[in-house]
Design a protein around this motif. Structure first.
Motif, PDB file in Angstrom:
ATOM      1  N   ASN A 168       0.803  -1.235   0.000  1.00 48.96           N
ATOM      2  CA  ASN A 168       0.000   0.000   0.000  1.00 48.96           C
ATOM      3  C   ASN A 168       0.832   1.279   0.000  1.00 48.96           C
ATOM      4  N   CYS A 169       2.159   1.158  -0.017  1.00 43.53           N
ATOM      5  CA  CYS A 169       2.988   2.361   0.154  1.00 43.53           C
ATOM      6  C   CYS A 169       3.099   3.207  -1.109  1.00 43.53           C
ATOM      7  N   GLY A 170       2.748   2.670  -2.266  1.00 45.30           N
ATOM      8  CA  GLY A 170       2.950   3.376  -3.521  1.00 45.30           C
ATOM      9  C   GLY A 170       2.309   4.741  -3.577  1.00 45.30           C
ATOM     10  N   SER A 171       1.085   4.846  -3.061  1.00 45.94           N
ATOM     11  CA  SER A 171       0.376   6.131  -3.116  1.00 45.94           C
ATOM     12  C   SER A 171       1.068   7.177  -2.267  1.00 45.94           C
ATOM     13  N   LEU A 172       1.712   6.763  -1.176  1.00 43.54           N
ATOM     14  CA  LEU A 172       2.412   7.702  -0.293  1.00 43.54           C
ATOM     15  C   LEU A 172       3.719   8.161  -0.925  1.00 43.54           C
ATOM     16  N   VAL A 173       4.396   7.233  -1.590  1.00 36.50           N
ATOM     17  CA  VAL A 173       5.624   7.591  -2.302  1.00 36.50           C
ATOM     18  C   VAL A 173       5.296   8.590  -3.415  1.00 36.50           C
ATOM     19  N   SER A 174       4.262   8.274  -4.174  1.00 33.59           N
ATOM     20  CA  SER A 174       3.858   9.148  -5.282  1.00 33.59           C
ATOM     21  C   SER A 174       3.414  10.519  -4.785  1.00 33.59           C
ATOM     22  N   ALA A 175       2.788  10.544  -3.602  1.00 33.22           N
ATOM     23  CA  ALA A 175       2.281  11.808  -3.055  1.00 33.22           C
ATOM     24  C   ALA A 175       3.396  12.700  -2.530  1.00 33.22           C
ATOM     25  N   GLY A 176       4.578  12.110  -2.278  1.00 29.96           N
ATOM     26  CA  GLY A 176       5.696  12.948  -1.859  1.00 29.96           C
ATOM     27  C   GLY A 176       6.315  12.644  -0.516  1.00 29.96           C
ATOM     28  N   ALA A 177       6.022  11.474   0.067  1.00 29.03           N
ATOM     29  CA  ALA A 177       6.651  11.136   1.349  1.00 29.03           C
ATOM     30  C   ALA A 177       8.163  11.060   1.182  1.00 29.03           C
ATOM     31  N   ASP A 178       8.901  11.718   2.064  1.00 26.14           N
ATOM     32  CA  ASP A 178      10.356  11.619   2.057  1.00 26.14           C
ATOM     33  C   ASP A 178      10.823  10.334   2.743  1.00 26.14           C
ATOM     34  N   PHE A 179      10.046   9.905   3.733  1.00 23.33           N
ATOM     35  CA  PHE A 179      10.362   8.692   4.466  1.00 23.33           C
ATOM     36  C   PHE A 179       9.086   7.896   4.711  1.00 23.33           C
ATOM     37  N   LEU A 180       9.213   6.581   4.711  1.00 22.65           N
ATOM     38  CA  LEU A 180       8.138   5.685   5.142  1.00 22.65           C
ATOM     39  C   LEU A 180       8.549   5.088   6.476  1.00 22.65           C
ATOM     40  N   ALA A 181       7.803   5.397   7.527  1.00 27.38           N
ATOM     41  CA  ALA A 181       8.080   4.830   8.850  1.00 27.38           C
ATOM     42  C   ALA A 181       7.315   3.530   8.983  1.00 27.38           C
ATOM     43  N   VAL A 182       8.043   2.432   9.189  1.00 24.22           N
ATOM     44  CA  VAL A 182       7.407   1.117   9.203  1.00 24.22           C
ATOM     45  C   VAL A 182       7.895   0.314  10.389  1.00 24.22           C
ATOM     46  N   SER A 183       6.999  -0.513  10.918  1.00 25.35           N
ATOM     47  CA  SER A 183       7.354  -1.365  12.048  1.00 25.35           C
ATOM     48  C   SER A 183       6.825  -2.777  11.829  1.00 25.35           C
ATOM     49  N   HIS A 184       5.526  -2.982  12.033  1.00 32.14           N
ATOM     50  CA  HIS A 184       4.967  -4.331  11.964  1.00 32.14           C
ATOM     51  C   HIS A 184       5.192  -4.988  10.607  1.00 32.14           C
ATOM     52  N   ALA A 185       5.153  -4.192   9.537  1.00 33.39           N
ATOM     53  CA  ALA A 185       5.319  -4.760   8.193  1.00 33.39           C
ATOM     54  C   ALA A 185       6.690  -5.394   8.017  1.00 33.39           C
ATOM     55  N   VAL A 186       7.657  -4.965   8.828  1.00 35.65           N
ATOM     56  CA  VAL A 186       8.997  -5.555   8.780  1.00 35.65           C
ATOM     57  C   VAL A 186       9.168  -6.622   9.854  1.00 35.65           C
ATOM     58  N   TRP A 187       8.836  -6.276  11.098  1.00 34.52           N
ATOM     59  CA  TRP A 187       9.130  -7.185  12.216  1.00 34.52           C
ATOM     60  C   TRP A 187       8.073  -8.262  12.390  1.00 34.52           C
ATOM     61  N   GLY A 188       6.919  -8.118  11.744  1.00 28.69           N
ATOM     62  CA  GLY A 188       5.862  -9.124  11.869  1.00 28.69           C
ATOM     63  C   GLY A 188       6.107 -10.363  11.032  1.00 28.69           C
ATOM     64  N   GLY A 189       7.188 -10.368  10.256  1.00 27.75           N
ATOM     65  CA  GLY A 189       7.491 -11.515   9.405  1.00 27.75           C
ATOM     66  C   GLY A 189       8.980 -11.598   9.147  1.00 27.75           C
ATOM     67  N   ASP A 190       9.324 -11.920   7.915  1.00 29.55           N
ATOM     68  CA  ASP A 190      10.733 -12.029   7.521  1.00 29.55           C
ATOM     69  C   ASP A 190      11.258 -10.633   7.215  1.00 29.55           C
ATOM     70  N   GLU A 191      12.124 -10.120   8.083  1.00 33.20           N
ATOM     71  CA  GLU A 191      12.564  -8.736   7.946  1.00 33.20           C
ATOM     72  C   GLU A 191      13.387  -8.503   6.673  1.00 33.20           C
ATOM     73  N   THR A 192      14.173  -9.491   6.267  1.00 34.70           N
ATOM     74  CA  THR A 192      14.977  -9.339   5.051  1.00 34.70           C
ATOM     75  C   THR A 192      14.077  -9.198   3.826  1.00 34.70           C
ATOM     76  N   ALA A 193      13.116 -10.104   3.708  1.00 41.50           N
ATOM     77  CA  ALA A 193      12.182 -10.060   2.575  1.00 41.50           C
ATOM     78  C   ALA A 193      11.365  -8.766   2.585  1.00 41.50           C
ATOM     79  N   ALA A 194      10.985  -8.323   3.785  1.00 39.18           N
ATOM     80  CA  ALA A 194      10.156  -7.120   3.882  1.00 39.18           C
ATOM     81  C   ALA A 194      10.904  -5.878   3.414  1.00 39.18           C
TER      82      ALA A 194
END
Length: 206
Positions: A168-194
């Motif tokens: 779901n991050c594409g719309s935020l990147v396109s809108a102009g986010a300089d950074f994406l702050a993420v937690s569960h999407a990385v630590w809730g599974g395989d962090e390398t793949a995420a």
């Protein structure tokens, strides 16, 4: 070309094998910053938990940020602090941490709070939660256009936060986010793949 970067936020439990997980995540792709977010532990214990994580970040030139606590950030000589609306002022953080510290401020969905933070000398503002979050409940649900509005008027970077995934991050990147702050999407599974999936999604949205 998007210059959007990843900003990892720790899970609440950073004991056990978490240092190894952080190493894997940071080695999987470029990460701009890592924020230590621990609750319900005293400052001494938080500092003990932070030590290996801070070293891992320093070795990889990743900014080490502390959530909420100006005092802990000062004790650790962290690269900066992220302030919620009730965690002290930008001016106080600047006084305590020095002019080189990175100071970020949670602004929810508020243009007014973001402008106030910018005027006070914040180094970045954070908007969110853009999506329902596994990490932290929020009644604030800004639209991606808020990022575009901010980018059109201000030089200070903006961080998007809240329930952000590679899907779901594409719309935020396109809108102009300089950074994406993420937690569960990385630590809730395989962090390398995420982390790899986030980089692919950012490139695709650029």
């Amino acid at each position: 070309m998007s210059d959007c970067q990843l900003y990892l936020i720790s899970p609440l439990d950073v004991a056990g094998n978490f240092p190894q997980r952080l190493e894997r995540a940071l080695d999987a792709g470029e990460v701009a910053a890592f924020q230590l977010r621990v609750k319900d532990v005293d400052q001494h214990e938080a500092a003990r938990l932070a030590e290996p994580l801070q070293a891992i970040c320093a070795a990889r030139d990743v900014a080490f940020m502390v959530n909420d606590s100006i005092a802990l950030a000062r004790r650790l000589k962290a690269d900066g602090v992220h302030l919620g609306q009730g965690d002290g002022t930008v001016e106080e953080a600047r006084r305590e941490l020095g002019r080189d510290a990175q100071i970020g401020v949670t602004c929810h969905a508020s243009r007014h709070l973001a402008m106030e933070a910018g005027e006070a000398g914040a180094d970045y503002v954070a908007f969110g939660a853009f999506f329902p979050s596994e990490t932290k409940a929020s009644e604030h649900r800004p639209e991606p256009e808020l990022l575009t509005w901010w980018q059109s008027l201000f030089e200070i970077p903006c961080v998007a936060i809240g329930g952000i995934t590679p899907d779901n991050c594409g719309s935020l990147v396109s809108a102009g986010a300089d950074f994406l702050a993420v937690s569960h999407a990385v630590w809730g599974g395989d962090e390398t793949a995420a982390v790899r999936a986030f980089h692919e999604a950012i490139r695709a949205a650029a």
